[in-house]
Design an enzyme around this catalytic site. Structure first.
Site, mmCIF file in Angstrom:
data_model
loop_
_atom_site.group_PDB
_atom_site.id
_atom_site.type_symbol
_atom_site.label_atom_id
_atom_site.label_comp_id
_atom_site.label_asym_id
_atom_site.label_seq_id
_atom_site.Cartn_x
_atom_site.Cartn_y
_atom_site.Cartn_z
ATOM 1 N N SER A 1 22.616 10.638 30.854
ATOM 2 C CA SER A 1 22.630 10.487 32.306
ATOM 3 C C SER A 1 23.983 10.954 32.851
ATOM 4 O O SER A 1 24.323 12.126 32.701
ATOM 5 C CB SER A 1 22.322 9.030 32.680
ATOM 6 O OG SER A 1 21.963 8.937 34.021
ATOM 7 N N ASP B 1 11.203 11.531 35.080
ATOM 8 C CA ASP B 1 12.492 10.883 35.333
ATOM 9 C C ASP B 1 12.772 10.830 36.832
ATOM 10 O O ASP B 1 12.738 11.840 37.519
ATOM 11 C CB ASP B 1 13.602 11.676 34.623
ATOM 12 C CG ASP B 1 14.883 10.888 34.505
ATOM 13 O OD1 ASP B 1 15.178 10.093 35.411
ATOM 14 O OD2 ASP B 1 15.584 11.064 33.510
ATOM 15 N N HIS C 1 13.321 8.252 32.778
ATOM 16 C CA HIS C 1 14.740 8.162 32.448
ATOM 17 C C HIS C 1 15.009 7.326 31.196
ATOM 18 O O HIS C 1 15.909 7.601 30.433
ATOM 19 C CB HIS C 1 15.488 7.552 33.637
ATOM 20 C CG HIS C 1 16.964 7.836 33.636
ATOM 21 N ND1 HIS C 1 17.475 9.107 33.763
ATOM 22 C CD2 HIS C 1 18.037 7.015 33.522
ATOM 23 C CE1 HIS C 1 18.805 9.044 33.740
ATOM 24 N NE2 HIS C 1 19.167 7.785 33.597
#
Length: 686
Positions: A538, A623, A658
């Site tokens: 991320s 995501d 995610h």
């Protein structure tokens, strides 16, 4: 690896992006059409290339998966906790991917009531997540949220725990959590903006009514804020919180009067952060007011909550970050962070005999666990270190005695924590700042520069990288890897200034700190560029992308998970989830100064014709935090311009978002892929 297999080549469709008179040409902008068949075909082609190129590691991946799975206690359960007359337990059954939520009335010997068996609920679904289970005050009903896509959008329903019936109430497009008023009839919940997925509205629902008739209680109109609701531990107040990166605001309402109006606790002032905890006739306020950068604790009457009424309880300290508090009838427990380490401070309300819990490692973390009861002398806390499995401990604050309620079992019979060494060292950054590195490895390794080393970091949002134990990590350590966490600026590891010095126009410190940690590890013969690997996910994937643009020669391989790499384009697109709320973290590129600074480090914008390390890039099609097209565009551009013969893989999970896979064993398969990538580069075959 076969050299004959050709990687897919993404077509070039130049798109002109102009801002502040600056023109950027994005050749792969077209990849952001999730519904476009050509986009899906390209992602599938990348997946096929990755599968073919790593086919020779398939058996090894299976072995790693089985090895990691064999260490996990499959029929595991949480430490039960007592709440409102019931003991609550979460447990796993052998061979099952998902948890079972249950409770027992009055005593642990009472018959088990199954509340939710997620294995039944997840049947036939490629992704399943249960969230926000909330039991009504009379113990009869439970609200629960379900996400079947992995975009963190939940549907809330209500179950009658006495009959097992699912009621007709159905609320769509929520965060998953909900809160009961004390009347057992009224539920408050949070919904999301359908485009940006920002949590922006609080609604009130009456049991048995149509959700179309729900009442809007509060709408957060400022796009840089998100909103949430919870109930105080005292059960007296419902609290609506509005939060941005650097500002908070709360509103309170007596939980006995759900149809009355919420009242603002202290109105928002830019830069003022505060958290509130109710006790007796007062609120305790954890805040950064009056330049308390590392926060201080204050107290105010529940009838006079504005800032002018707040009085100091624990003053601000330059070298200690005040992170959180836990309130009991006779004790205040304070979570502090000093010199990068977490501490638990026990303060009797009597003012006599305060003390700290003793911890002797330099690579541990300790944290308060589930403490739902006011009227107890027992603090439940968690402890673990890089080599010590996680424990849940009940500590009697009066007698200062402790009982280990559960220590994570590492099965397989081979694990002994005394076989591992853990230590903390300090690298010097280029501006002279000392940056801590925590590491763990098998005892007896030689510091000769030949050890494979995986360097991990995050470095954003003030999120501190604590030293946690991982049973999966043993698969690397037992094959000779050193694992190191670089506690770089941008986290809050060394207090709030550590974060302030790694965000906005100081963001580059995050990247250069990581590189300086790598250089330190190489200079001190822990590893060498031939054996050094880096990983981040991320915002940590942004870190990876920037680091390989700045110093690709230091690393043999890099894993970038769900990486945020197209910083400028994403931050200019306020329809993308999270964007507007991020301006206080990265800056607002509509302002030229921030635009120029972001563009100078944005990984996608700074890809050049040069040699890059071997790379594995992962993403999820659904995501909602870092859209799949960022890594997809980045890989396409790297493929087109890089000058090396190293491998570059894009692995897109076409079913998830995610957080990756939802089942506990499916998630291990993803870790096995990452580990086999690293071990293969090291020539380790078994």
């Amino acid at each position: 690896m076969s050299k004959n297999i050709q990687p897919p080549v993404a077509k070039i469709v130049p798109k002109k992006l102009e801002k502040h008179g600056d023109v950027r040409i994005d050749n792969y902008y077209w990849l952001n059409q999730r519904e476009d068949k050509e986009v899906i075909d390209y992602l599938n082609a990348e997946n096929k290339y990755y599968e073919q190129m790593t086919a020779h590691t398939k058996d090894f991946q299976k072995l790693l998966f089985e090895e990691m799975k064999s260490r996990i206690k499959e029929d595991d359960q949480s430490v039960p906790y007592l709440y409102n007359g019931y003991w609550y337990i979460t447990r796993y059954e052998k061979g099952q991917d998902y948890p079972v939520y249950s409770r027992k009335k009055g005593s642990l010997e009472a018959p088990e009531e199954i509340m939710f068996n997620c294995n039944e609920m997840a049947k036939g679904l490629s992704y399943f997540q249960l969230g926000g289970v909330s039991v009504s005050p009379n113990n009869k009903f439970a609200t629960f949220g379900v996400d079947k896509v992995s975009r963190r959008i939940y549907t809330i329903q209500v179950k009658n725990l006495e009959t097992g019936e699912i009621l007709s109430d159905k609320i769509e497009n929520c965060t998953g959590g909900s809160v009961w008023a004390n009347d057992n009839q009224t539920i408050f919940y949070t919904t999301k903006d359908p485009v940006t997925l920002r949590s922006n509205k609080i609604f009130k629902h009456k049991l048995g009514t149509d959700s179309k008739d729900d009442v809007l209680v509060f709408e957060e109109k400022d796009e840089t804020f998100s909103v949430f609701i919870y109930k105080e531990k005292s059960k007296k107040y419902l609290v609506i919180g509005s939060q941005s990166t650097m500002t908070t605001e709360y509103q309170i309402l007596n939980a006995d009067t759900p149809d009355a109006d919420f009242k603002v606790f202290q109105k928002r002032t830019r830069g003022l952060e505060y958290n509130i905890s109710h006790f007796g006739d007062s609120f305790y306020v954890l805040t950064n007011t009056d330049q308390a950068t590392n926060f201080k604790l204050m107290k105010t009457p529940e009838t006079a909550t504005e800032k002018e009424n707040w009085k100091d309880v624990i003053a601000h300290r330059d070298n200690v970050l005040l992170e959180d508090i836990e309130i009991f009838k006779d004790y205040l427990v304070v979570e502090e962070r000093e010199n990068g380490l977490t501490k638990l401070r026990i303060m009797p309300w009597s003012g006599v005999g305060e003390y700290y819990l003793p911890f002797d490692s330099e690579t541990y973390t300790a944290y308060t666990s589930t403490n739902v009861d006011f009227d107890t002398t027992v603090l439940r806390y968690g402890y673990q270190s890089l080599k010590t499995p996680s424990s849940i401990i009940d500590f009697d604050m009066k007698n200062q005695t402790k009982e280990v309620k559960k220590e994570q079992e590492v099965l397989g019979g081979k694990f002994n924590k005394d076989n591992y060494e853990e230590k903390r060292v300090w690298a010097t950054a280029k501006d002279g700042t000392k940056v801590p590195i925590s590491m763990v490895y098998r005892k007896g390794i030689q510091l000769n520069g030949k050890n494979p080393l995986l360097q991990y970091a995050y470095g954003s949002y003030g999120y501190s990288m604590d030293c946690t134990f991982s049973s999966t990590r043993l698969s690397l350590l037992d094959r000779g890897f050193i694992f190191a966490i670089a506690h770089i600026r941008g986290g809050e590891d060394l207090g709030r200034p550590w974060y302030e010095n790694g965000k906005l126009l100081n963001k580059k410190n995050t990247f250069t700190d990581f590189i300086d940690c790598s250089k330190f590890l190489i200079e001190n013969k822990y590893t060498s560029p031939k054996h050094l690997y880096a990983e981040g996910g991320s915002a940590g994937g942004l870190l990876m992308g920037t680091v390989i643009n700045l110093a690709p020669e230091l690393y043999n391989g890099v894993i970038a998970a769900v990486p945020f790499v197209d910083v400028v384009t994403t931050m200019l697109d306020d329809s993308i989830p999270l964007t507007t709320g991020e301006y206080d973290e990265w800056g607002n590129p509509n302002d030229k100064e921030y635009y120029d600074y972001m563009k100078s480090y944005s990984p996608y914008d700074n890809v050049e014709a040069k040699a890059y390390p071997n790379m594995l890039v992962t993403t999820g099609l659904h995501d909602s935090q870092v859209q799949y097209w960022e890594p997809a565009k980045w890989v396409a551009k790297l493929r087109a311009v890089k000058t090396d013969k190293n491998v570059l893989f894009l692995d897109t999970n076409m079913d998830t978002g995610h957080g990756g896979a939802s089942g506990r064993f499916e998630a291990l398969k993803e870790i096995a892929k990452e580990f086999s990538f690293l071990l293969d580069l090291e020539g380790i075959k078994k």
